[in-house]
Design a protein around this motif. Structure first.
Motif, PDB file in Angstrom:
ATOM      1  N   GLY A   1       0.826  -1.200   0.000  1.00 53.94           N
ATOM      2  CA  GLY A   1       0.000   0.000   0.000  1.00 53.94           C
ATOM      3  C   GLY A   1       0.863   1.254   0.000  1.00 53.94           C
ATOM      4  O   GLY A   1       2.048   1.224  -0.338  1.00 53.94           O
ATOM      5  N   ASN A   2       0.279   2.352   0.419  1.00 57.46           N
ATOM      6  CA  ASN A   2       0.982   3.635   0.482  1.00 57.46           C
ATOM      7  C   ASN A   2       1.734   3.771   1.797  1.00 57.46           C
ATOM      8  O   ASN A   2       1.312   3.246   2.827  1.00 57.46           O
TER       9      ASN A   2
ATOM     10  N   ASP B   1      -1.581   0.087   3.829  1.00 55.86           N
ATOM     11  CA  ASP B   1      -0.976   1.394   4.057  1.00 55.86           C
ATOM     12  C   ASP B   1      -0.293   1.473   5.425  1.00 55.86           C
ATOM     13  O   ASP B   1      -0.772   0.918   6.411  1.00 55.86           O
ATOM     14  N   ASP B   2       0.821   2.214   5.465  1.00 57.21           N
ATOM     15  CA  ASP B   2       1.521   2.566   6.701  1.00 57.21           C
ATOM     16  C   ASP B   2       2.130   1.379   7.449  1.00 57.21           C
ATOM     17  O   ASP B   2       2.383   1.463   8.654  1.00 57.21           O
TER      18      ASP B   2
ATOM     19  N   GLN C   1      -3.358  -2.200   7.943  1.00 62.43           N
ATOM     20  CA  GLN C   1      -2.877  -0.822   8.030  1.00 62.43           C
ATOM     21  C   GLN C   1      -2.213  -0.522   9.370  1.00 62.43           C
ATOM     22  O   GLN C   1      -2.719  -0.870  10.428  1.00 62.43           O
TER      23      GLN C   1
END
Length: 189
Positions: A54-55, A73-74, A106
């Motif tokens: 993810g980002n 993400d993260d 996440q």
């Protein structure tokens, strides 16, 4: 913002890489991999063709992210931590069709030299201590350590250990965010 790829890295064709991502020395990314925006892949990282990042994912040095590993993400992956991909590997038996999906939700952090046995899910904002061996799913916000890993507490989104009072409330000492514990689950306030 652009993507940075070190001249020693090998990034094959047909790889998706988001803006602001940095790919450092001796990284190898296989065709088909998906890497989000603002990620950092440290030295000597491998990313399989069916891996998804993810980002804002941080992968420290010497980590292999094999096929069927999904990092939301993260997520933070500490130096030399390990993802496995087959439950019963044998050199003389091909088991690529048996790769087990591993999902890291996440905000979860995995400490240096930890091992994640394939097929397990790491809950959002969980914290895996350095050197731990994950052999079963990990709850969101759980703090786990050891071999095999056992839950020893809870952490906030900021990764700070939570101390619950008699009414099952806790406050993150860093951010002041409140958390509630009910039936073995954490709920941010």
């Amino acid at each position: 913002m652009s993507v940075y790829i070190d001249k020693t890295a090998i990034v094959e064709k047909d790889v998706q890489i988001g803006e602001g991502t940095k790919i450092w020395h001796w990284v190898h990314v296989i065709s088909g991999a998906e890497i989000g925006s603002n990620c950092v892949l440290g030295q000597n990282v491998f990313v399989g063709g069916k891996a998804v990042l993810g980002n804002n994912v941080r992968v420290q040095n010497n980590v292999s992210i094999y096929d069927e590993v999904i990092l939301k993400d993260d997520v933070f992956c500490g130096p030399s931590m390990v993802f496995t991909n087959v439950i019963n590997p044998r050199s003389h038996v091909t088991r690529k069709e048996e790769y087990k999906k591993t999902i890291v939700e996440q905000g979860a952090s995995i400490g240096a030299n930890a091992t994640i046995v394939c097929g397990n899910k790491i809950g959002e904002y969980a914290f895996i201590g350095a050197g731990s061996v994950i052999t079963k799913p990990v709850n969101p916000y759980a703090l786990v350590v050891g071999n095999p890993a056992k839950q020893i507490g809870w952490v906030s989104k900021a990764g700070i250990r939570l101390r619950f009072d008699e009414s099952n409330k806790a406050k993150c000492e860093e951010t002041g965010e409140e958390y509630f514990l009910k039936n073995g689950e954490i709920f941010p306030g």
